[in-house]
Design a protein around this motif. Structure first.
Motif, short mmCIF file in Angstrom:
data_model
loop_
_atom_site.label_atom_id
_atom_site.label_comp_id
_atom_site.label_asym_id
_atom_site.label_seq_id
_atom_site.Cartn_x
_atom_site.Cartn_y
_atom_site.Cartn_z
N VAL A 10 0.84 -1.19 0.00
CA VAL A 10 0.00 0.00 0.00
C VAL A 10 0.88 1.24 0.00
O VAL A 10 0.66 2.17 -0.79
CB VAL A 10 -0.97 0.01 1.20
CG1 VAL A 10 -1.67 1.36 1.33
CG2 VAL A 10 -1.98 -1.11 1.09
N ALA A 11 1.88 1.29 0.88
CA ALA A 11 2.76 2.45 0.97
C ALA A 11 3.40 2.75 -0.39
O ALA A 11 3.45 3.91 -0.83
CB ALA A 11 3.82 2.22 2.04
N GLU A 12 3.87 1.73 -1.06
CA GLU A 12 4.51 1.93 -2.36
C GLU A 12 3.50 2.39 -3.41
O GLU A 12 3.81 3.25 -4.24
CB GLU A 12 5.24 0.67 -2.78
CG GLU A 12 6.46 0.42 -1.90
CD GLU A 12 7.15 -0.91 -2.14
OE1 GLU A 12 6.57 -1.80 -2.81
OE2 GLU A 12 8.29 -1.07 -1.65
N ARG A 13 2.29 1.86 -3.36
CA ARG A 13 1.27 2.26 -4.33
C ARG A 13 0.82 3.71 -4.14
O ARG A 13 0.38 4.35 -5.09
CB ARG A 13 0.06 1.31 -4.28
CG ARG A 13 0.33 -0.02 -4.97
CD ARG A 13 -0.95 -0.81 -5.22
NE ARG A 13 -1.67 -1.15 -4.01
CZ ARG A 13 -1.48 -2.25 -3.28
NH1 ARG A 13 -0.57 -3.14 -3.64
NH2 ARG A 13 -2.19 -2.47 -2.20
N ILE A 14 0.90 4.23 -2.91
CA ILE A 14 0.50 5.62 -2.68
C ILE A 14 1.66 6.60 -2.89
O ILE A 14 1.50 7.80 -2.66
CB ILE A 14 -0.18 5.83 -1.30
CG1 ILE A 14 0.80 5.62 -0.14
CG2 ILE A 14 -1.41 4.94 -1.17
CD1 ILE A 14 0.23 5.97 1.23
N GLY A 15 2.79 6.09 -3.32
CA GLY A 15 3.93 6.95 -3.65
C GLY A 15 5.03 7.01 -2.62
O GLY A 15 6.03 7.70 -2.81
N HIS A 16 4.89 6.29 -1.53
CA HIS A 16 5.96 6.25 -0.51
C HIS A 16 7.12 5.38 -0.99
O HIS A 16 6.94 4.48 -1.81
CB HIS A 16 5.43 5.61 0.78
CG HIS A 16 4.57 6.47 1.64
ND1 HIS A 16 4.14 7.73 1.32
CD2 HIS A 16 4.03 6.22 2.87
CE1 HIS A 16 3.39 8.22 2.31
NE2 HIS A 16 3.30 7.32 3.25
N ARG A 17 8.27 5.64 -0.40
CA ARG A 17 9.42 4.75 -0.56
C ARG A 17 10.04 4.54 0.82
O ARG A 17 9.84 5.36 1.73
CB ARG A 17 10.42 5.31 -1.56
CG ARG A 17 11.02 6.63 -1.18
CD ARG A 17 11.95 7.19 -2.25
NE ARG A 17 12.36 8.53 -1.94
CZ ARG A 17 13.28 8.87 -1.04
NH1 ARG A 17 13.92 7.94 -0.35
NH2 ARG A 17 13.59 10.12 -0.80
N HIS A 18 10.78 3.46 0.95
CA HIS A 18 11.43 3.17 2.23
C HIS A 18 12.50 4.21 2.49
O HIS A 18 13.38 4.43 1.66
CB HIS A 18 12.03 1.76 2.21
CG HIS A 18 12.66 1.39 3.51
ND1 HIS A 18 14.01 1.40 3.71
CD2 HIS A 18 12.11 1.03 4.70
CE1 HIS A 18 14.27 1.04 4.95
NE2 HIS A 18 13.13 0.82 5.57
#
Length: 164
Positions: A138-146
């Protein structure tokens, strides 16, 4: 109140307690949260009260997610920055019956947009418990990165985020 294609995002209220408690009584739901929450009704009450109180203090908080087509309580999601939190965050928690439908991503995108547009955030973060692959997706799909790993309230978490 916000609306997305399939969800109504409205303030959490005491009327949500039964659905909220049912959601958190599932050990798989509660166990996936970055912040430890118990599965009892008393734990759910404290958690719900925390989100409602956060709205009173900060002016924003997680919203109740309601399925537009049915009116069913789906979970909670939204902006969040309690005392000691490492930045303005967005989070999500869905009842297991609603996993895999894309609702967390839909609500997460709305929350990130709200943070940038309404709260004038420069950065938005999410804390994710190690091993929670669904939340990482979900985080990656909303534009977040680690961004990094850190200790938050005595446990290791992954910090994901994005800048405006």
């Amino acid at each position: 109140m916000l609306e997305t294609e399939r969800l109504i995002l409205r303030p959490l209220t005491g009327d949500d307690f039964d659905d909220y408690a049912a959601m958190l009584s599932d050990p798989e739901v509660a166990g996936g949260l970055a912040e430890t929450v118990g599965t009892s009704s008393a734990d759910a009450w404290r958690s719900l009260a925390t989100f409602i109180g956060h709205r009173e203090i900060r002016g924003y908080s997680h919203w109740a997610l309601v399925e537009r087509a049915t009116g069913a309580f789906v979970g909670r999601a939204g902006p969040w920055q309690p005392y000691g939190f490492p930045g303005l965050g967005v989070g999500w928690c869905l009842a297991r019956a609603h996993w895999g439908k894309g609702y967390a991503t839909e609500a997460g995108r709305a929350a990130v947009r709200y943070c940038f547009e309404e709260l004038a955030a420069r950065e938005v973060i999410s804390l994710i418990k190690p091993g929670n692959a669904r939340s990482v997706s979900v985080a990656e799909r909303i534009g977040h990165r680690h961004l990094r790993d850190l200790d938050y309230r005595g446990q290791q978490v992954h910090l994901y985020g994005q800048s405006a």
